[in-house]
Design a protein around this motif. Structure first.
Motif, PDB file in Angstrom:
ATOM      1  N   GLN A   1      39.751  38.962  42.776  1.00  0.00           N
ATOM      2  CA  GLN A   1      40.067  37.741  43.682  1.00  0.00           C
ATOM      3  C   GLN A   1      40.606  38.906  44.803  1.00  0.00           C
ATOM      4  O   GLN A   1      41.014  39.627  44.930  1.00  0.00           O
TER       5      GLN A   1
ATOM      6  N   ARG B   1      43.108  37.050  48.810  1.00  0.00           N
ATOM      7  CA  ARG B   1      43.818  37.047  48.981  1.00  0.00           C
ATOM      8  C   ARG B   1      44.297  37.159  50.431  1.00  0.00           C
ATOM      9  O   ARG B   1      43.998  38.012  50.722  1.00  0.00           O
TER      10      ARG B   1
ATOM     11  N   THR C   1      44.134  31.851  48.160  1.00  0.00           N
ATOM     12  CA  THR C   1      43.150  32.572  46.621  1.00  0.00           C
ATOM     13  C   THR C   1      41.820  32.104  46.559  1.00  0.00           C
ATOM     14  O   THR C   1      41.709  31.524  46.239  1.00  0.00           O
ATOM     15  N   TYR C   2      40.555  33.190  46.473  1.00  0.00           N
ATOM     16  CA  TYR C   2      39.144  32.933  45.926  1.00  0.00           C
ATOM     17  C   TYR C   2      39.221  33.811  44.810  1.00  0.00           C
ATOM     18  O   TYR C   2      39.674  35.286  44.748  1.00  0.00           O
ATOM     19  N   SER C   3      38.485  33.493  43.919  1.00  0.00           N
ATOM     20  CA  SER C   3      38.964  34.419  42.087  1.00  0.00           C
ATOM     21  C   SER C   3      37.550  33.901  42.103  1.00  0.00           C
ATOM     22  O   SER C   3      36.629  32.664  42.011  1.00  0.00           O
ATOM     23  N   TYR C   4      37.185  35.202  40.770  1.00  0.00           N
ATOM     24  CA  TYR C   4      35.699  34.486  40.136  1.00  0.00           C
ATOM     25  C   TYR C   4      35.980  35.563  39.651  1.00  0.00           C
ATOM     26  O   TYR C   4      36.066  36.673  38.723  1.00  0.00           O
TER      27      TYR C   4
ATOM     28  N   ASN D   1      33.780  29.955  40.166  1.00  0.00           N
ATOM     29  CA  ASN D   1      34.522  30.634  41.457  1.00  0.00           C
ATOM     30  C   ASN D   1      36.052  29.678  41.599  1.00  0.00           C
ATOM     31  O   ASN D   1      35.921  28.443  41.658  1.00  0.00           O
TER      32      ASN D   1
ATOM     33  N   GLN E   1      46.222  33.774  33.835  1.00  0.00           N
ATOM     34  CA  GLN E   1      45.144  35.309  34.842  1.00  0.00           C
ATOM     35  C   GLN E   1      46.500  35.816  33.988  1.00  0.00           C
ATOM     36  O   GLN E   1      47.583  35.846  34.292  1.00  0.00           O
TER      37      GLN E   1
ATOM     38  N   SER F   1      47.298  43.385  42.106  1.00  0.00           N
ATOM     39  CA  SER F   1      46.438  43.456  43.390  1.00  0.00           C
ATOM     40  C   SER F   1      47.833  44.306  44.459  1.00  0.00           C
ATOM     41  O   SER F   1      48.675  44.131  43.940  1.00  0.00           O
TER      42      SER F   1
END
Length: 169
Positions: A54, A56, A70-73, A80, A160, A164
């Motif tokens: 991720q 963020r 937040t972007y997570s993959y 996505n 999850q 981080s």
């Protein structure tokens, strides 16, 4: 479900309006890595466990309120995810905060060659450790309900566990 989504949206909107009243605002960017498990049922039933990453960024307001995008993959479901989150930070020691909050957003997932972009919402809890004035790290558990349902396959929820590191500027 719609009630919780409305409450989450109203909470995020109310907190987003508070920067004008904030005495102190700390902006941050960060990245994380962790484990994600998707509960996938139906025709394309599969083990939904994989590594997630991720990116963020956001702001901490008055040392107690954190707003974050937040972007997570996750590779396994080619997922996505874009989330907006609010956390309330509770200090428990000089450099340690516990937090709890809500998240809402969208996830674009591809399972069994069927792609769908759907609403996701949920909450998170965790602990943050302030390394120094600029760097902090946190461990987060997040539970998200998902609305993915394509061709007799349903992605019910995601869980999850993320670690981080953030940089304040």
């Amino acid at each position: 479900m719609k009630k919780l989504a409305m409450i989450s949206t109203l909470t995020l909107a109310a907190v987003a309006a508070t920067p004008a009243f904030a005495v102190s605002t700390d902006w941050f960017v960060g990245a994380g890595v962790g484990y994600q498990e998707d509960s996938i049922k139906g025709a394309n039933d599969q083990n939904g466990e994989d590594v997630a990453v991720q990116l963020r960024g956001g702001a901490i307001l008055n040392d107690h309120h954190r707003l974050m995008g937040t972007y997570s993959y996750m590779d396994k479901s080619e997922q996505n995810m874009f989330l907006a989150s609010y956390d309330y930070l509770m200090p428990v020691a000089q450099k340690v905060n516990l937090f709890a909050g809500v998240s809402a957003g969208v996830a674009d997932s591809e399972i069994g060659n069927e792609s769908s972009t759907d609403f996701v919402w949920g909450g998170q809890v965790g602990a943050m450790y302030q390394i120094n004035d600029q760097w902090s790290t946190d461990l987060t558990y997040r539970y998200l309900e998902q609305d993915y349902e394509e061709h007799q396959t349903k992605l019910e929820n995601s869980q999850q566990l993320m670690w981080s590191v953030d940089y304040k500027f």
